[in-house]
Design an enzyme around this catalytic site. Sequence first.
Site, PDB file in Angstrom:
ATOM      1  CG  ASP A   1      13.388 -15.688 -96.922  1.00  0.00           C
ATOM      2  OD1 ASP A   1      12.761 -14.690 -96.480  1.00  0.00           O
ATOM      3  OD2 ASP A   1      13.725 -16.715 -95.848  1.00  0.00           O
TER       4      ASP A   1
ATOM      5  CE  LYS B   1      20.035 -21.660 -91.426  1.00  0.00           C
ATOM      6  NZ  LYS B   1      18.999 -21.798 -90.816  1.00  0.00           N
TER       7      LYS B   1
ATOM      8  CG  ASP C   1       9.559 -15.389 -94.875  1.00  0.00           C
ATOM      9  OD1 ASP C   1       8.872 -16.413 -95.121  1.00  0.00           O
ATOM     10  OD2 ASP C   1      10.253 -15.215 -93.816  1.00  0.00           O
TER      11      ASP C   1
END
Length: 370
Positions: A221, A161, A110
């Site tokens: 993405d 993250k 993706d």
Amino acid sequence: MEGCLQAVVLVGGEGTRLRPLTYGTPKPMVPICGVPFLERTLSRLKYAGVDEAILAAGYLPAAIRHHLGDGSRLGMRLTYVIEDEPLGTAGALKNVADHIRGPFFVLNGDVLTSLDLSAMLAYHREKGGLGVLHLIRVEDPSAFGCVVHDADGRVTAFVEKPPRAEAPTDEINAGTYLLEPAVLDAVPAGRIVSIERETFPQLVAGPIPLYAYTTEDYWIDIGRPEHYLQAHRDILDGRLRLEPLADPQAHRGRMWLRGDLDLQQGVQPPAYLGDDVELAPGATVGPYAVVGDHARVGVEASVSNSVLWAGAVVEAGARVDGAILANNVRVGHGANVLTGTVVGHDAQIEADVVVPPHSRIVAEPAVAQT
Ligand code: GTP
């Protein structure tokens, strides 16, 4: 050597964030200006000298196979390896280990990027080690996996993250790797394993280096509706030049309209029109409209800032702005479909309805007739 390069493309995810588009179409097959995303990815690989791609699939694999078959149309050999249950990004690689014969690219299914895969391969040859990870810089890395490396490019840490203020770097894992087969020895078989969270951190602690390859490329993405729309906007703006397709014959006759050039009445550039698109008198398409093959836009209807897949119908007086319509969606006359709305395959929007922004609409299930 280039002649026998392999790639594994990870195409097994359910693409939940792109629902309802992904109810009928697996994420790798969503069209980018009318051409399935995976076909574009495979063309990039072919261009870089990759002749064989292994598709690590699991969700709606038949839709992928139906379109791409054995790959001969693209001049490539395609091997499908289907997971009964998703194995995660490293588990999926372990699952295809029997097919791997040398260094291999790994691509997330993706990621839309201008990355030059040949240059990445040359970098790996120069550096050696277990492999190379493509990194890009982002303003806010808190939604991504940060990758820390030393001055020689050797990766030293992965931080998933991090809170923005605590991010150790602005360089993130961009989802393209070139790996030596020895990496697969580090992945346990038969269970879910994440390459980002488990395998790479484990390898970084070992003796053989993994290297970072940071570039300034275009990168997005496409896995969220707003990113999917943004990718099209960027393409229409010329920020990303789409690569030549491996099979241009299959996609002839499409029409790009950029700048001030209004080649067709009613089109406000930039826009992209597929084959056999019908615009009725007074219809307007654009700016930033991508209209798929065989779509119809009715009298005084308008489509802007939107992506319409093949066969969409926008009836007279309707307005579509900032939305994504999957295959064969019908927007009834006078209806409004606005910002952030995503409409799934075959859904019908009734006449004169104003759909609230950011709606998700799916087709009514067929009712059995007695
Ligand atoms: P979301 O459900 O919206 O998060 O999308 P996704 O399921 O595609 O997950 P994500 O975007 O994190 O996946 C990144 C890439 O890895 C995509 O190309 C997925 O198809 C692929 N992928 C994710 N999990 C698996 C898996 O378990 N097996 C395989 N073969 N591919 C996977």
